[in-house]
Design a protein around this motif. Structure first.
Motif, PDB file in Angstrom:
ATOM      1  N   LEU A   1      48.570  27.144  37.430  1.00 19.43           N
ATOM      2  CA  LEU A   1      49.819  26.630  37.974  1.00 19.43           C
ATOM      3  C   LEU A   1      50.989  27.527  37.583  1.00 19.43           C
ATOM      4  CD1 LEU A   1      51.514  24.318  39.345  1.00 19.43           C
ATOM      5  CD2 LEU A   1      51.784  23.445  37.042  1.00 19.43           C
ATOM      6  N   ALA A   2      51.023  27.966  36.333  1.00 18.63           N
ATOM      7  CA  ALA A   2      52.122  28.817  35.871  1.00 18.63           C
ATOM      8  C   ALA A   2      52.148  30.136  36.623  1.00 18.63           C
ATOM      9  CB  ALA A   2      51.992  29.060  34.368  1.00 18.63           C
ATOM     10  N   VAL A   3      50.988  30.742  36.829  1.00 24.90           N
ATOM     11  CA  VAL A   3      50.929  32.003  37.575  1.00 24.90           C
ATOM     12  C   VAL A   3      51.399  31.786  39.010  1.00 24.90           C
ATOM     13  CG1 VAL A   3      49.329  33.728  38.503  1.00 24.90           C
ATOM     14  CG2 VAL A   3      49.158  33.037  36.126  1.00 24.90           C
ATOM     15  N   CYS A   4      50.934  30.710  39.645  1.00 21.02           N
ATOM     16  CA  CYS A   4      51.350  30.416  41.022  1.00 21.02           C
ATOM     17  C   CYS A   4      52.851  30.148  41.091  1.00 21.02           C
ATOM     18  CB  CYS A   4      50.570  29.218  41.568  1.00 21.02           C
ATOM     19  SG  CYS A   4      48.834  29.575  41.858  1.00 21.02           S
ATOM     20  N   HIS A   5      53.371  29.449  40.083  1.00 18.04           N
ATOM     21  CA  HIS A   5      54.800  29.151  40.070  1.00 18.04           C
ATOM     22  C   HIS A   5      55.624  30.431  39.930  1.00 18.04           C
ATOM     23  CE1 HIS A   5      58.400  26.779  39.527  1.00 18.04           C
ATOM     24  NE2 HIS A   5      58.693  27.513  38.460  1.00 18.04           N
ATOM     25  N   LEU A   6      55.235  31.297  39.023  1.00 18.63           N
ATOM     26  CA  LEU A   6      55.968  32.550  38.837  1.00 18.63           C
ATOM     27  C   LEU A   6      55.900  33.427  40.084  1.00 18.63           C
ATOM     28  CD1 LEU A   6      55.030  33.389  35.154  1.00 18.63           C
ATOM     29  CD2 LEU A   6      57.232  32.564  36.014  1.00 18.63           C
ATOM     30  N   LEU A   7      54.723  33.517  40.701  1.00 18.87           N
ATOM     31  CA  LEU A   7      54.600  34.283  41.941  1.00 18.87           C
ATOM     32  C   LEU A   7      55.429  33.664  43.061  1.00 18.87           C
ATOM     33  CD1 LEU A   7      50.815  35.254  42.079  1.00 18.87           C
ATOM     34  CD2 LEU A   7      52.765  36.795  41.962  1.00 18.87           C
TER      35      LEU A   7
ATOM     36  N   LEU B   1      48.880  27.655  44.849  1.00 26.25           N
ATOM     37  CA  LEU B   1      47.993  26.837  44.025  1.00 26.25           C
ATOM     38  C   LEU B   1      46.865  26.239  44.863  1.00 26.25           C
ATOM     39  CD1 LEU B   1      47.434  25.592  41.220  1.00 26.25           C
ATOM     40  CD2 LEU B   1      48.859  23.669  41.920  1.00 26.25           C
ATOM     41  N   ILE B   2      47.185  25.759  46.042  1.00 18.98           N
ATOM     42  CA  ILE B   2      46.166  25.186  46.928  1.00 18.98           C
ATOM     43  C   ILE B   2      45.158  26.260  47.341  1.00 18.98           C
ATOM     44  CG2 ILE B   2      45.778  24.199  49.224  1.00 18.98           C
ATOM     45  CD1 ILE B   2      48.505  22.747  48.835  1.00 18.98           C
ATOM     46  N   PHE B   3      45.660  27.430  47.772  1.00 12.66           N
ATOM     47  CA  PHE B   3      44.765  28.501  48.203  1.00 12.66           C
ATOM     48  C   PHE B   3      43.911  29.026  47.049  1.00 12.66           C
ATOM     49  CE2 PHE B   3      48.026  29.344  51.681  1.00 12.66           C
ATOM     50  CZ  PHE B   3      47.323  28.599  52.616  1.00 12.66           C
ATOM     51  N   ALA B   4      44.496  29.141  45.862  1.00 15.38           N
ATOM     52  CA  ALA B   4      43.737  29.609  44.702  1.00 15.38           C
ATOM     53  C   ALA B   4      42.637  28.610  44.355  1.00 15.38           C
ATOM     54  CB  ALA B   4      44.665  29.813  43.511  1.00 15.38           C
ATOM     55  N   ARG B   5      42.955  27.342  44.410  1.00 14.00           N
ATOM     56  CA  ARG B   5      41.951  26.314  44.097  1.00 14.00           C
ATOM     57  C   ARG B   5      40.815  26.332  45.115  1.00 14.00           C
ATOM     58  NH1 ARG B   5      42.874  20.237  45.212  1.00 14.00           N
ATOM     59  NH2 ARG B   5      40.781  19.475  44.869  1.00 14.00           N
ATOM     60  N   LEU B   6      41.157  26.425  46.404  1.00 14.35           N
ATOM     61  CA  LEU B   6      40.122  26.462  47.432  1.00 14.35           C
ATOM     62  C   LEU B   6      39.252  27.709  47.313  1.00 14.35           C
ATOM     63  CD1 LEU B   6      42.118  25.179  50.525  1.00 14.35           C
ATOM     64  CD2 LEU B   6      40.408  23.951  49.194  1.00 14.35           C
ATOM     65  N   TYR B   7      39.881  28.844  47.028  1.00 18.03           N
ATOM     66  CA  TYR B   7      39.130  30.093  46.861  1.00 18.03           C
ATOM     67  C   TYR B   7      38.172  30.005  45.681  1.00 18.03           C
ATOM     68  CZ  TYR B   7      38.120  34.954  45.773  1.00 18.03           C
ATOM     69  OH  TYR B   7      37.484  36.122  45.486  1.00 18.03           O
ATOM     70  N   MET B   8      38.673  29.485  44.564  1.00 12.20           N
ATOM     71  CA  MET B   8      37.837  29.392  43.371  1.00 12.20           C
ATOM     72  C   MET B   8      36.697  28.395  43.564  1.00 12.20           C
ATOM     73  SD  MET B   8      40.766  29.706  40.447  1.00 12.20           S
ATOM     74  CE  MET B   8      39.663  29.626  39.042  1.00 12.20           C
TER      75      MET B   8
ATOM     76  N   GLY C   1      57.760  25.725  47.158  1.00 10.75           N
ATOM     77  CA  GLY C   1      56.777  25.456  48.212  1.00 10.75           C
ATOM     78  C   GLY C   1      55.733  26.555  48.302  1.00 10.75           C
ATOM     79  N   ILE C   2      56.174  27.798  48.179  1.00 11.50           N
ATOM     80  CA  ILE C   2      55.241  28.918  48.180  1.00 11.50           C
ATOM     81  C   ILE C   2      54.294  28.806  46.994  1.00 11.50           C
ATOM     82  CG2 ILE C   2      55.073  31.426  47.914  1.00 11.50           C
ATOM     83  CD1 ILE C   2      57.768  31.589  49.462  1.00 11.50           C
ATOM     84  N   ALA C   3      54.811  28.413  45.846  1.00  9.39           N
ATOM     85  CA  ALA C   3      53.976  28.248  44.652  1.00  9.39           C
ATOM     86  C   ALA C   3      52.922  27.170  44.880  1.00  9.39           C
ATOM     87  CB  ALA C   3      54.848  27.901  43.451  1.00  9.39           C
ATOM     88  N   MET C   4      53.291  26.079  45.514  1.00  5.52           N
ATOM     89  CA  MET C   4      52.332  25.009  45.780  1.00  5.52           C
ATOM     90  C   MET C   4      51.242  25.485  46.730  1.00  5.52           C
ATOM     91  SD  MET C   4      51.636  22.036  44.863  1.00  5.52           S
ATOM     92  CE  MET C   4      50.591  20.684  45.311  1.00  5.52           C
ATOM     93  N   LEU C   5      51.635  26.249  47.759  1.00  9.24           N
ATOM     94  CA  LEU C   5      50.641  26.794  48.686  1.00  9.24           C
ATOM     95  C   LEU C   5      49.707  27.773  47.970  1.00  9.24           C
ATOM     96  CD1 LEU C   5      52.806  27.366  51.879  1.00  9.24           C
ATOM     97  CD2 LEU C   5      51.049  25.639  51.521  1.00  9.24           C
TER      98      LEU C   5
END
Length: 138
Positions: free
Chosen positions: A9-15, A43-50, A37-41
């Motif tokens: 979450l922190a990495v997604c938020h910073l990005l 996070l969603i994409f990272a979770r789905l990919y993983m 909003g970009i951070a939330m997206l």
């Protein structure tokens, strides 16, 4: 392992904040444009990919799910801090964009509901044709 969900979450938020700042600069405004909003997206994409590549342990997934659920109240709290009076004084653009967002959400929700009803009715109709014991009254 739950801490890895927080780290993700922190990495997604910073990005997201970085990309939002870049987007703001590209648009010529001195503010972050859609970083949360970009951070939330992300996070969603990272979770789905993983999950797709079996790189998300169950405990990490629990951490991601927890912060994903907590993210919405955080976004609402951040939006509540914005100065709405200044936005409305700035012109009708804020009001028009808010109305457009509500209209788009209503249209998308209506479309989703209609497709779900059609899918349910076709599934129940196919069950009736497959089972001669079911009548039209059921």
């Amino acid at each position: 392992m739950i801490i890895f969900g927080t780290a993700l979450l922190a990495v997604c938020h910073l990005l997201g904040i970085f990309i939002g700042d870049l987007l703001g600069q590209a648009l010529g405004v001195k503010t972050n444009v859609g970083g949360v909003g970009i951070a939330m997206l992300l996070l969603i994409f990272a979770r789905l990919y993983m999950q797709k590549n079996d790189k998300l342990p169950k405990l990490t997934e629990l951490g991601v799910e927890y912060w994903g659920a907590m993210y919405i109240p955080v976004v609402v709290a951040m939006a509540a801090q914005q100065d709405m009076v200044a936005a409305l004084r700035g012109g009708p653009v804020a009001l028009l964009s808010a109305l457009a967002a509500v209209a788009v959400c209503a249209i998308v929700i209506a479309a989703i509901n209609r497709t779900e009803r059609q899918a349910e009715s076709s599934a129940s109709e196919s069950m009736r044709h497959d089972n001669p014991l079911l009548t039209d009254t059921e």
